[in-house]
Design an enzyme around this catalytic site. Structure first.
Site, short mmCIF file in Angstrom:
data_model
loop_
_atom_site.label_atom_id
_atom_site.label_comp_id
_atom_site.label_asym_id
_atom_site.label_seq_id
_atom_site.Cartn_x
_atom_site.Cartn_y
_atom_site.Cartn_z
N GLU A 132 47.52 6.11 18.59
CA GLU A 132 46.60 5.26 19.34
C GLU A 132 45.14 5.61 19.08
O GLU A 132 44.39 5.95 20.01
CB GLU A 132 46.92 5.32 20.84
CG GLU A 132 48.32 4.79 21.15
CD GLU A 132 48.64 4.69 22.63
OE1 GLU A 132 47.83 5.19 23.45
OE2 GLU A 132 49.68 4.13 22.97
N GLU A 251 56.20 3.26 20.25
CA GLU A 251 56.38 3.38 21.70
C GLU A 251 56.63 1.99 22.26
O GLU A 251 55.95 1.03 21.88
CB GLU A 251 55.15 3.99 22.38
CG GLU A 251 54.82 5.41 21.99
CD GLU A 251 53.57 5.95 22.70
OE1 GLU A 251 53.15 5.33 23.71
OE2 GLU A 251 53.02 6.95 22.23
#
Length: 521
Positions: A132, A251
């Site tokens: 991220e 994820e």
């Protein structure tokens, strides 16, 4: 590698492996994961607290050895493994726009050391450049350039480090691992110029935001939420998979669901629909999905699933579809006549086989009817199922389909909930509540001038568990400090609580300084 699972909140925990409540990872943990049908695991790693913050940015040898031990346990079970640079993304990599040279040097040093340590591991070990990625105080173009530079540098370092690293699969993220069209196009451009056949794209997906956290009236897995998922997987397929670039959904899940410390912000049946849909959409798009599990799904002390029914649904979705209905609850009034009630069948390409209560099949015609996709429970059956009409769930029936798992429908008795007045300060307000068999769905808050009240000023429907939270066993609804402190001083707020039965209850608060007065209609 499909399906995959995340060892979340362990080696990525700050500052140490057990700091966020999980026990140390064990070989038995990976034995369990493999036995449950997973073929790969993602092992997030945060290096910051185990690394010198100045050149040459040396990683502590004991921590590196621990990471290698955990990786080797997983590999020995025949699992593919992904390791990465995880929370370092916001701890120091995000400062790259203002501190370019030092951040790049630390990033390069980190991957030089990691690549060297793991260079002789089999190619079933994958490297993910950064989790991220985000960049502070930068324009969109600067962020794109920064991530491109990190991904290119990562690929160059690993490829030149010898051993198996020359052909190891390398996983490259979009900004924030966001699956938007523009950010995936940016990553596609980076991958294209690398001319490397062993590169994988990665994004994350936590559903349509209003549904994922239950805000802005996102109480149902509705058409908007379903379209958001379908569109996201279509973009993954069209941008990468269709061009021969694998996609690893590093994820997925729902934000803060389930939460062992708070009431479920998302109604259970609606959450089940989401997880079933993910499995189907991933198969259609050719995407590998990695469940984000910080501790909420697998109990790492007992090595048992906290919710076996939920896991069974996920597992079924890896190979087939399951049917459902428009809602998993039917609410029958406490008094008065009991009428027929209808639900919409979500067949998902299957055929409906009937309704059962335990081992007893309900009778089509007298107990229920089916017309097209409409399932109607007859008043006589509902009367029998609720019995003496005590508050709450009185019976559970199952809808069965031609494939997949059975869908539970809970039949409950309710009355409109009753709320009482109270007073407090802005730390929190506890509202005495008689739920009377009902369940809270959401809360709408307006000032007298019609403006939205609450910390989420862009919507009147505030976030579940952030602005308000029910306590069914304690017979209360709490308005939190986050909500109360956001209310303008010397202002009245009109609140509507919405319940899953369809009931609505109005309530009012008035803030004067740090004091809160509250009353029901």
């Amino acid at each position: 590698m499909q399906p995959s699972w995340n060892l979340g909140n362990s080696l990525d925990a700050i500052p140490d492996e057990t700091s966020w409540g999980n026990p140390p990872a064990t070989k038995q943990l990976f034995d369990t994961i493999r036995a449950q049908g997973f073929r790969s695991v993602r092992i997030p790693v945060t290096w910051t607290d185990h690394q010198s913050s100045s050149a040459p940015y040396t990683i502590d040898s004991a921590f590196m050895s621990r990471v290698k031990q955990v990786v080797d346990w997983a590999l020995s079970d025949g699992l593919y493994v992904v390791i990465n640079v995880h929370h370092d993304s916001w701890q120091w990599i995000s400062k790259m726009p203002a501190d370019h040279d030092n951040v790049l040097a630390r990033f390069n040093s980190s991957w030089t050391q990691i690549a060297s340590t793991f260079k002789d591991e089999p190619r079933t070990l994958l490297f993910e450049s950064v989790n991220e990625p985000q960049f502070d105080n930068a324009t969109a173009q600067q962020k794109t350039q920064a991530l491109d530079e990190l991904n290119v540098s990562f690929q160059r370092i690993v490829r030149s480090s010898g051993g198996q690293n020359g052909q190891r699969l390398l996983v490259l993220p979009t900004q924030g691992c966001t699956p938007s069209h523009s950010l995936m196009d940016d990553l596609s451009a980076t991958i294209s110029k690398l001319h490397d056949p062993n590169v994988v794209a990665t994004v994350h997906y936590y559903s349509y935001y209003p549904f994922s956290v239950n805000i802005a009236n996102g109480t149902r897995y509705d058409d908007n939420a379903q379209k958001d998922l379908n569109d996201a997987f279509a973009r993954m397929h069209d941008t990468f998979v269709a061009k021969g670039i694998p996609v690893y959904l590093g994820e997925y899940g729902l934000l803060s669901w389930p939460d062992q410390n708070h009431p479920d912000r998302i109604e259970r049946g609606e959450a089940l629909k989401y997880f079933e849909h993910v499995g189907y959409a991933a198969r259609q798009a050719g995407v590998v999905t990695a469940l984000w599990d910080p501790f909420a799904f697998l109990n790492r002390s007992t090595l048992q699933w906290r919710d076996q029914e939920l896991f069974d649904l996920m597992k079924s979705s890896w190979t087939t579809r399951s049917g459902s209905t428009s809602f998993d609850r039917i609410f029958v009034p406490k008094s008065g006549s009991i009428n027929d009630q209808s639900l919409t069948l979500n067949l998902n390409g299957l055929s409906f086989q009937g309704l059962w209560q335990g081992d007893s099949k309900l009778s089509e015609g007298s107990d229920y009817t089916v017309s097209s996709d409409q399932l109607t429970l007859k008043s006589a059956a509902l009367t029998r199922l609720v019995g003496n009409r005590s508050y709450g769930d009185n019976a559970t029936i199952e809808a069965r389909f031609s494939a997949g798992l059975r869908w539970k429908i809970h039949v409950a008795t309710y009355d409109t909930p009753q709320l009482s007045g109270n007073s407090a300060n802005i730390n929190s307000l506890t509202i005495p509540t008689q739920f009377r068999g009902d369940q809270l769905a959401t809360m709408e808050a307006h000032y007298e001038d019609g403006g939205n009240a609450g910390p989420a000023s862009w919507t009147a429907f505030q976030e579940f568990n952030t602005s308000f939270t029910p306590d069914y066993s304690g017979n209360t609804i709490t308005l939190t400090n986050a909500f109360l402190s956001s209310v303008r001083d010397n202002s009245r707020v009109n609140i509507t609580f919405y319940f899953y039965s369809g009931a609505k209850v109005t309530y009012h608060i008035y803030r004067s300084g740090t004091s809160i007065a509250a009353w029901a209609d």
